[in-house]
Design an enzyme around this catalytic site. Structure first.
Site, PDB file in Angstrom:
ATOM      1  N   ARG A   1     -52.706 -11.126  43.914  1.00  0.00           N
ATOM      2  CA  ARG A   1     -51.756 -12.028  43.755  1.00  0.00           C
ATOM      3  C   ARG A   1     -51.898 -13.176  43.037  1.00  0.00           C
ATOM      4  NH1 ARG A   1     -46.623 -11.969  45.894  1.00  0.00           N
ATOM      5  NH2 ARG A   1     -46.737 -13.838  47.097  1.00  0.00           N
TER       6      ARG A   1
ATOM      7  N   CYS B   1     -46.319  -2.684  52.566  1.00  0.00           N
ATOM      8  CA  CYS B   1     -46.210  -2.608  54.267  1.00  0.00           C
ATOM      9  C   CYS B   1     -46.644  -3.837  54.894  1.00  0.00           C
ATOM     10  CB  CYS B   1     -47.491  -1.629  54.443  1.00  0.00           C
ATOM     11  SG  CYS B   1     -49.302  -2.262  54.206  1.00  0.00           S
TER      12      CYS B   1
ATOM     13  N   HIS C   1     -44.654 -10.332  57.113  1.00  0.00           N
ATOM     14  CA  HIS C   1     -44.426 -11.819  56.969  1.00  0.00           C
ATOM     15  C   HIS C   1     -44.384 -12.482  58.372  1.00  0.00           C
ATOM     16  CE1 HIS C   1     -42.570 -10.781  52.892  1.00  0.00           C
ATOM     17  NE2 HIS C   1     -43.875 -10.630  52.954  1.00  0.00           N
TER      18      HIS C   1
ATOM     19  N   ALA D   1     -49.589  -5.507  53.840  1.00  0.00           N
ATOM     20  CA  ALA D   1     -49.562  -6.299  52.456  1.00  0.00           C
ATOM     21  C   ALA D   1     -48.590  -7.648  52.681  1.00  0.00           C
ATOM     22  CB  ALA D   1     -48.535  -5.433  51.506  1.00  0.00           C
TER      23      ALA D   1
END
Length: 479
Positions: free
Chosen positions: A96, A62, A195, A65
């Site tokens: 991550r 999403c 992003h 994220a």
């Protein structure tokens, strides 16, 4: 290199896989799957960046994220608040493997989780006061932090909390940047919008927020879109420094708030993950006149191509030094290929990853004699597939946001030797008796970037495929 399967044979495989769907679904999914054809420029231009079909178990993430987990999370000296219920922060906590230097809880906060832990009463009455108090408390508890971000979760957008007003007020109180990020998970169709939102928050709240030092060199560069998974950014920095370049900012693995703010001093932006960071590169080109160039540090062939391309932006001194660096590492690269290529020659690979790896890693596999016969993305856009078309071999199957069923069918029908994808897919393929590498965070290994990373990459692929334990597995999928 080619497995010998023709374009028509691959198209037939795709048609057979889609046959089980109802007519409407079959027609829709057919738009998202193609077969690369050098004579058809649009063969890789599959449908993309649209909502996943309801009822399909997508592997996408999403917007939260994309912001917290990818772009902002690795910035090490900043406290990142997961503003909302505890689950989102918990799930994204240190998943991550963004390596960093610093003292945890003192100067670095990457592997810590901070959450406002929204409850029902917060949804009803609002969470602005709770958030403001949390920011003040965190600054007292961790006085060496260099800023705070508010990573907004779904309920925040739904109830309309004014996190921007809280950010301005608390920033003035603590004397540090407080950055609101409107990355509620329901925004967009995947993590890709997260992003973009994170890039925009840096543009609006960080760039230009402080004076940029006048001192600099003609060789100042910024590394954009390297998140230091398993130490990738460190192996990348080593190469740039040996070339004679000075890295003034890392975006964002092992990066700092000051580096982000001072990035406009760079003479060239070097972008690794195009999908997640092209937005900020375009902005800095328009506002500050900083050119940018993509690079690929997977496998010696692409590393050398990228080094020479980057060096071409500088003078003869850098170009000559670059050739010396390439020559120095050539014996190491050849030794790695000679060791592993005979064990991996002809092995077929299927990929499904995120931002850049479905195309960037192809050269590294080919350096080892392997063939990528199918590849695709979770959240790519049209320009990603345009770039992918230049990297794949003829008759490669290309897919966008595929279903679990499609992937399993392709793996079986293409006689795959290795699958490279994410943690959610990993154990299904193990049960199928197929070697698998987790290509989001390197399966607890790395680095894979650069000259130091290629031997690790080659070792891990060999270790996965040629592990004798596969001969002992009796898969439940076989009759």
């Amino acid at each position: 290199m080619s497995s010998g399967t023709t374009i028509e044979e691959k198209r037939k495989i795709v048609d057979e896989v889609l046959t089980v769907y109802p007519k409407k679904t079959r027609e829709e999914r057919a738009k998202h799957i193609g077969v690369s054809d050098p004579e058809d420029a649009g063969s890789c231009a599959v449908a993309n960046n649209v909502k996943s079909r309801p009822g399909v178990m997508t592997i996408r993430g999403c917007a939260y994220a994309g912001s917290k987990g990818v772009v902002w999370g690795p910035v090490k000296d900043v406290i990142h608040i997961s503003h909302g219920p505890v689950g989102c922060g918990q799930y994204s906590w240190w998943s991550r493997r963004n390596y960093y230097n610093g003292i945890l809880g003192v100067t670095s906060f990457v592997s810590m989780q901070f959450t406002s832990d929204f409850q029902e009463r917060d949804v009803v009455f609002g969470g602005d006061k709770k958030l403001a108090k949390m920011i003040q408390d965190l600054d007292r508890l961790f006085p060496l932090n260099k800023g705070i971000t508010i990573q907004s979760e779904c309920p925040i957008g739904l109830i309309g909390d004014d996190i921007e007003a809280v950010a301005r007020e608390t920033s003035a109180q603590i004397g540090k940047p407080v950055v609101p990020v409107r990355c509620e998970g329901f925004r967009g169709v995947s993590q890709s919008l997260g992003h973009h939102i994170a890039n925009d928050s840096i543009r609006d709240w960080v760039l230009g927020s402080r004076d940029i030092p006048d001192e600099g060199t003609p060789y100042d560069v910024a590394v954009i879109g390297d998140y230091n998974i398993g130490g990738d950014a460190w192996s990348t920095l080593k190469i740039f420094r040996e070339m004679g370049l000075r890295v003034v900012a890392l975006w964002s693995g092992d990066g700092t708030m000051q580096e982000l703010a001072h990035t406009p001093r760079a003479k060239l932006n070097l972008i690794h993950c195009y999908r997640s960071m092209n937005y900020i590169c375009r902005h800095m080109e328009e506002k500050y006149g900083i050119p940018w160039v993509e690079y690929n540090f997977f496998g010696p062939t692409k590393i050398k191509e990228s080094m020479r391309k980057i060096a071409s932006y500088f003078d003869d001194k850098i170009q000559e030094q670059t050739e010396k660096v390439i020559e120095a590492y050539e014996p190491m690269m050849q030794a790695t290929i000679e060791k592993y290529r005979p064990r991996l020659e002809g092995k077929k690979v299927m990929l499904l990853v995120g931002g850049l790896r479905p195309r960037h890693t192809i050269g590294a596999y080919e350096d080892l004699g392997m063939e990528v016969v199918a590849t695709g993305y979770e959240f790519a856009h049209e320009d990603d597939y345009e770039r992918t078309a230049r990297e794949v071999q003829e008759a490669t199957i290309i897919y966008d946001d595929p279903t679990a069923y499609e992937l399993e069918q392709f793996a079986s029908r293409l006689d795959i030797d290795l699958v490279g994808s994410g943690i959610k897919e990993k154990y299904v393929y193990h049960k199928m008796g197929l070697p698998f590498r987790q290509m989001h965070s390197w399966d607890y290994s790395g680095p894979y970037h650069g000259f130091d990373g290629f031997p690790v990459f080659a070792r891990d692929m060999d270790m996965a495929i040629n592990n004798p334990s596969w001969d002992l597995i009796q898969t439940p999928f076989e009759s």
